[in-house]
Design a protein around this motif. Structure first.
Motif, PDB file in Angstrom:
ATOM      1  N   CYS A  17       0.594  -1.122  -0.024  1.00 55.52           N
ATOM      2  CA  CYS A  17      -0.032   0.072   0.061  1.00 55.52           C
ATOM      3  C   CYS A  17       0.674   1.287  -0.019  1.00 55.52           C
ATOM      4  O   CYS A  17       0.435   2.287  -0.245  1.00 55.52           O
ATOM      5  CB  CYS A  17      -0.982  -0.208   1.340  1.00 55.52           C
ATOM      6  SG  CYS A  17      -0.167   0.345   2.818  1.00 55.52           S
ATOM      7  N   LYS A  18       2.043   1.219   0.233  1.00 54.78           N
ATOM      8  CA  LYS A  18       3.213   2.041   0.250  1.00 54.78           C
ATOM      9  C   LYS A  18       2.722   3.212   1.406  1.00 54.78           C
ATOM     10  O   LYS A  18       3.562   4.378   1.406  1.00 54.78           O
ATOM     11  CB  LYS A  18       3.193   3.036  -0.856  1.00 54.78           C
ATOM     12  CG  LYS A  18       3.108   2.256  -2.303  1.00 54.78           C
ATOM     13  CD  LYS A  18       3.307   3.028  -3.372  1.00 54.78           C
ATOM     14  CE  LYS A  18       3.702   2.363  -4.832  1.00 54.78           C
ATOM     15  NZ  LYS A  18       2.816   1.345  -5.384  1.00 54.78           N
ATOM     16  N   CYS A  20       3.908   2.926   4.199  1.00 51.52           N
ATOM     17  CA  CYS A  20       5.059   3.164   4.968  1.00 51.52           C
ATOM     18  C   CYS A  20       6.426   4.123   4.313  1.00 51.52           C
ATOM     19  O   CYS A  20       7.278   4.486   4.868  1.00 51.52           O
ATOM     20  CB  CYS A  20       5.815   1.828   4.910  1.00 51.52           C
ATOM     21  SG  CYS A  20       6.151   1.012   3.608  1.00 51.52           S
ATOM     22  N   CYS A  25       6.163  -3.990   0.274  1.00 49.83           N
ATOM     23  CA  CYS A  25       6.182  -4.464   1.526  1.00 49.83           C
ATOM     24  C   CYS A  25       7.649  -5.043   1.613  1.00 49.83           C
ATOM     25  O   CYS A  25       8.303  -5.193   2.639  1.00 49.83           O
ATOM     26  CB  CYS A  25       5.135  -5.684   1.987  1.00 49.83           C
ATOM     27  SG  CYS A  25       3.608  -4.995   2.036  1.00 49.83           S
ATOM     28  N   PHE A  28      10.134  -2.451   2.190  1.00 47.77           N
ATOM     29  CA  PHE A  28      10.309  -2.126   3.721  1.00 47.77           C
ATOM     30  C   PHE A  28      10.718  -3.228   4.477  1.00 47.77           C
ATOM     31  O   PHE A  28      11.593  -3.047   5.507  1.00 47.77           O
ATOM     32  CB  PHE A  28       8.687  -1.888   4.087  1.00 47.77           C
ATOM     33  CG  PHE A  28       8.491  -1.470   5.443  1.00 47.77           C
ATOM     34  CD1 PHE A  28       9.079  -0.268   5.991  1.00 47.77           C
ATOM     35  CD2 PHE A  28       7.727  -2.266   6.396  1.00 47.77           C
ATOM     36  CE1 PHE A  28       9.047   0.170   7.153  1.00 47.77           C
ATOM     37  CE2 PHE A  28       7.686  -1.638   7.701  1.00 47.77           C
ATOM     38  CZ  PHE A  28       8.226  -0.377   8.016  1.00 47.77           C
ATOM     39  N   CYS A  42       4.816   1.201   9.475  1.00 51.26           N
ATOM     40  CA  CYS A  42       3.723   0.606   8.788  1.00 51.26           C
ATOM     41  C   CYS A  42       2.330   0.466   9.534  1.00 51.26           C
ATOM     42  O   CYS A  42       2.570  -0.015  10.798  1.00 51.26           O
ATOM     43  CB  CYS A  42       3.988  -1.017   8.517  1.00 51.26           C
ATOM     44  SG  CYS A  42       2.751  -2.040   7.978  1.00 51.26           S
TER      45      CYS A  42
HETATM   46  S1  SF4 Z   1       4.663  -2.499   4.845  1.00 51.59           S
HETATM   47 FE1  SF4 Z   1       2.828  -1.910   5.532  1.00 51.59          FE
HETATM   48  S2  SF4 Z   1       2.652   0.263   4.904  1.00 51.59           S
HETATM   49 FE2  SF4 Z   1       4.533  -0.723   3.680  1.00 51.59          FE
HETATM   50  S3  SF4 Z   1       3.595  -1.016   1.910  1.00 51.59           S
HETATM   51 FE3  SF4 Z   1       3.296  -2.941   3.325  1.00 51.59          FE
HETATM   52  S4  SF4 Z   1       1.405  -2.753   4.258  1.00 51.59           S
HETATM   53 FE4  SF4 Z   1       1.607  -0.795   3.399  1.00 51.59          FE
END
Ligand code: SF4
Ligand code: B12
Lengths: 446, 324
Positions: A17-18, A20, A25, A28, A42
């Motif tokens: 979903c971006k 973060c 994901c 991240f 997140c």
């Molecule tokens: S780590 Fe969490 S915030 Fe980042 S893209 Fe994945 S779900 Fe979305």
């Protein structure tokens, strides 16, 4: 144990979903694995994953902090066996022990010189970190008086030593609102000691002469909710204590063995003879101690121990350096001499301290030599005539002084010829090889 | 369930090297010293037996040194004026080895000569039965002349000739090879340089059991952390099986520590530095302690009190504790 990026990825929502700030994901997760970001970025991660990730990211050696009156000593959080693998982080605290068979006045007198001790090493003030009070009387009131006298003589963190919970309780009553370390829980007294640690928010030393016993004790104590533990593998010989310290550190770092994932305390003071005390303390500093307790305050021993500690805990990737520039020593005038050196801290302070101590005014040009000593920098091509000439210009040296004269370190006398070419109109002088001889040279030859 | 202690299993080991030769082996020493042979990191008795303890050498000079701390000169007194007497006094401290350093000049400033160097070395060999290390002046050209003469005049003694560096190793190694001696190869605190020098020396044909490796060190407060880490890395490389790093290590904490201001200067220093002589001994002892922890096989010291302390430390570390 630290998780890999892929393992972490599997615990994330995997929706990309971006939120973060990372495109996926996985991206991240990779950053998390490298410990470059916080999980909190997140917003969608489940509570279950959160707990699991927190557990796996807990440091293999717990950070224990002793504090009092705004002073603190930290131990633990180490991540390597050998300093060249990364660096050692939290320098072992050096503590002086007094015993309650001394009168309160005698305790104050024993503490005063150690409390006042402060010595400068390459711009860093080295001091003692705290004091330990041990009950040999076995009497609660006597111990309380000794702790009170100690607290009156120092603001630094304390270690209280007694195997008797009633005595310890009397000592702890004297210390309000601070986090001392209490010594020691063993297989006989651990429950009472754990209760005391809990109610006074103290850290607790756990002592045993086998790692199995040590681990069993820490397991029981942490199950009672006391987490700030310090290990005393109670060997008092160089060989056995080195082996125990190594095994404990290995188990914590390589196996993520939680029951021994705590900093260690050592008691070189127990060795008695100054020769053995100094060697044991030196070994403790080099090999994994978190707290070091000595019994006699000898400045001529404490100073080298603190220097050793500083050296071992220097980050191997970056030598301690000073900012390049033109430094003023003892308010120089336009007629004061100009000396040149490198920006390695040890080098800079060797020179600056000599000149300053002798009361001689001078300009000291500290060149950009990537934090290397004179000869190292010279051998590595970081302290040559070109660099010196460049820094003379860069720092506007010519505008500050009348006589165009520059003094080179004696070790790099070979540079004088080239420097004459690179700095036309300047007189190049070769100084002595060692900084100790600089004041004499400045008085007689400049 | 008892804890399972992680043990390192190393494929490699350090070479064993014997210094000195007795009459039976073509020399005149009454004892020899063997170092090396480690199969694990220092004092990890629970992983492998340590076949030889580290040993201590005392440094003496061919004449009264000009640049030594007055504390050392006071200690040795008149014995330091006669290398043979000095050697005897040094032997009496219980060290296993002597390290004789040659001076650039005589007391009047005339250059040292091969005749003098040979005479001094012979007088020291006659005065004691200990194996001897002979180090040159540090000036390559001079050392080539002095050490070759010494090597020839002491054939078969298994002396250690030093300091053998990249700029002069050819001459020194050739002299050692031709006369049954060993060399001490010194490089400036760098794992690859140590390795490279060992390769160069062995390429000349000197057997590897005649090469000591001196990675150079700094004193406490003056760069010891670099020496400490380079030695740890070299020892690990050796145990991992890198053949060209498997030489026993010699370091000179005495030389380094006694060069520092803390050991040399007693006046106009901060009161917090404490008693001068005691501080100087601590400086030497702690420098040596750190190096022993990081894998030194031979430490060269200067003061007998430091010898005493390091002796106790080595004995304690080298004994196999009950727990292991
Ligand atoms: S780590 Fe969490 S915030 Fe980042 S893209 Fe994945 S779900 Fe979305
Ligand atoms: C520690 C050390 C290192 C450390 C670096 C430490 C650092 N941050 O500088 C490491 C291990 C990284 C290192 C590396 C190298 N090193 Co180195 N290193 C040393 C060592 C052991 C100590 C240096 C030191 O810290 N001295 C203490 C400081 C305070 O001394 P100093 O800066 O000279 O300052 C004194 C005087 O010069 C004087 N002084 C200073 N400024 C001034 C100014 C004036 C006006 C005056 C009058 C006096 C003065 O006062 C100070 C106190 O007396 C020496 C050998 C030794 N035991 O001395 C070798 C040594 C300096 N290294 C040497 C070499 C060759 C190297 C390398 C090139 C090896 C290599 N090829 O890899 C590398 C180069 C680095 C690189 N390429 O990145 C050689 C230099 C030989 C030469 N004569 O050219 C030495 C002498 C070792 C040797 N015997 O061969 N080294």
């Amino acid at each position: 144990m630290a998780l890999s990026g892929i393992q972490i990825y599997k615990m994330l929502p995997r929706t990309n979903c971006k939120d973060c700030g990372f495109p996926t994901c996985l991206a991240f997760a990779m950053k998390l694995a490298a410990k470059q970001v916080e999980l909190a970025l997140c917003p969608h991660v489940s509570d279950e994953s959160k707990a699991e990730l927190a557990e796996s990211s807990a440091p293999p050696i717990r950070l224990v902090t002793l504090s009092a009156n705004g002073n603190s000593v930290k131990a633990g959080n180490e991540v390597v066996m050998f300093r060249h693998e990364k660096t050692f982080y939290n320098m072992p605290g050096l503590f002086l022990r007094v015993k309650d068979d001394l009168s309160p006045e005698a305790i104050k007198a024993a503490i005063a010189p150690a409390e006042a001790f402060k010595v400068n090493y390459v711009g860093i003030d080295l001091t003692m970190d705290g004091f330990a009070v041990e009950s040999v009387s076995g009497d609660p009131a006597t111990f309380a008086a000794a702790v009170k006298a100690t607290r009156g003589a120092t603001k630094r963190p304390l270690v209280l030593i007694s195997g008797d919970a009633a005595v310890m309780a009397a000592g702890l009553e004297q210390l309000d609102g601070e986090a001392p370390l209490i010594c020691s829980a063993n297989s006989d007294n651990w429950e009472a000691m754990a209760d005391l640690a809990k109610s006074h928010k103290a850290a607790l030393t756990v002592s045993a002469t086998s790692l199995d016993e040590l681990a069993e004790l820490t397991g029981k104590i942490s199950a009672k909710g006391v987490e700030d533990l310090v290990l005393d593998p109670a060997f008092r010989q160089l060989n056995s204590s080195l082996i125990a310290a190594t095994q404990i550190r290995r188990l914590a770092l390589r196996k993520n063995f939680r029951a021994l994932g705590y900093p260690m305390i050592t008691f070189p003071g127990d060795a008695g003879d100054v020769g053995r005390v100094s060697v044991q303390a030196a070994q403790a500093i080099a090999k994994y101690a978190g707290f070091v307790v000595i019994d006699e305050f000898l400045p001529e021993m404490v100073y080298p121990l603190l220097v050793l500690r500083q050296n071992i805990y220097t980050d191997p990737q970056k030598p301690i350096q000073v900012q390049p520039g033109l430094y003023e020593i003892n308010n120089p005038t336009a007629d004061s001499p100009l000396l040149v050196t490198t920006n390695f801290s040890i080098t800079y302070f060797s020179v600056a301290n000599e000149v300053e101590g002798a009361g001689l005014p001078a300009w000291l040009l500290v060149t950009e030599a990537e934090g290397m000593s004179v000869l190292t920098a010279w051998a590595a091509g970081k302290f040559d005539s070109e660099r010196i000439a460049k820094d003379v210009k860069r720092f506007g040296v010519a505008e500050k002084i009348n006589k165009k004269q520059i003094v080179l370190p004696g070790h790099v006398a070979v540079l004088s010829g080239e420097l004459e070419e690179d700095m036309p109109g300047w007189e190049i002088r070769v100084g002595p090889r060692e900084a100790v001889d600089l004041p004499g040279f400045m008085r007689d030859a400049l | 369930m008892p804890i399972e202690i992680p043990k390192d299993k190393w494929p490699g080991s350090v070479r064993e090297i014997t210094l000195g030769a007795t009459a039976a082996d073509g020399g005149t020493r009454t004892s020899t010293v063997t170092v090396g042979g480690e199969k694990a990191l220092p004092y990890m008795h629970f992983e492998a037996q340590m076949p030889h303890k580290p040993v201590i050498a005392l440094e003496i000079r061919d004449r009264l040194p000009d640049d030594w701390s007055t504390l050392l000169l006071e200690h040795w007194g008149d014995t330091a004026k006669d290398p043979a007497a000095w050697a005897k006094a040094a032997e009496a401290t219980g060290v296993e080895l002597l390290q004789l350093t040659l001076s650039l000049t005589d007391a009047d400033g005339n250059p040292n000569t091969p005749e003098n160097a040979v005479a001094v070395v012979k007088s020291v060999l006659a005065a004691t039965g200990l194996p001897l290390l002979v180090f040159g002046t540090g000036q390559a050209e001079m050392d080539n002349v002095l050490l070759v003469a010494v090597a020839e005049a002491t054939q078969g003694e298994r002396l250690v000739l030093g300091i053998c560096e990249d700029k002069n190793y050819r001459t020194i190694v050739a002299a050692a090879m031709a006369n049954g001696h060993l060399v001490n190869g010194r490089t400036p605190m760098d794992v690859n340089l140590s390795k490279q020098l060992n390769i160069l020396i062995s390429d000349m044909g000197l057997p590897m059991d005649r090469i000591l490796m001196d990675p150079t060190t700094g004193a406490l407060g003056y760069g010891i952390e670099y020496g400490f880490s380079v030695m740890e890395r070299l020892r690990m490389a050796a145990l991992q099986g890198d053949s060209m790093t498997q030489q026993p290590m010699l370091v000179t904490p005495g030389f380094e520590a006694w060069k520092t201001k803390e050991s040399k200067v007693g006046k106009d220093v901060p009161a917090e530095w404490g008693d001068w002589l005691k501080r100087a001994i601590h400086w030497e002892t702690m420098t040596a302690t750190a190096l022993i922890e990081s894998g030194a096989d031979i430490v060269v010291l200067r003061h007998p009190e430091s010898v005493k302390r390091i002796r106790v430390a080595i004995d304690e570390l080298s004994a196999v504790p009950e727990m292991a």
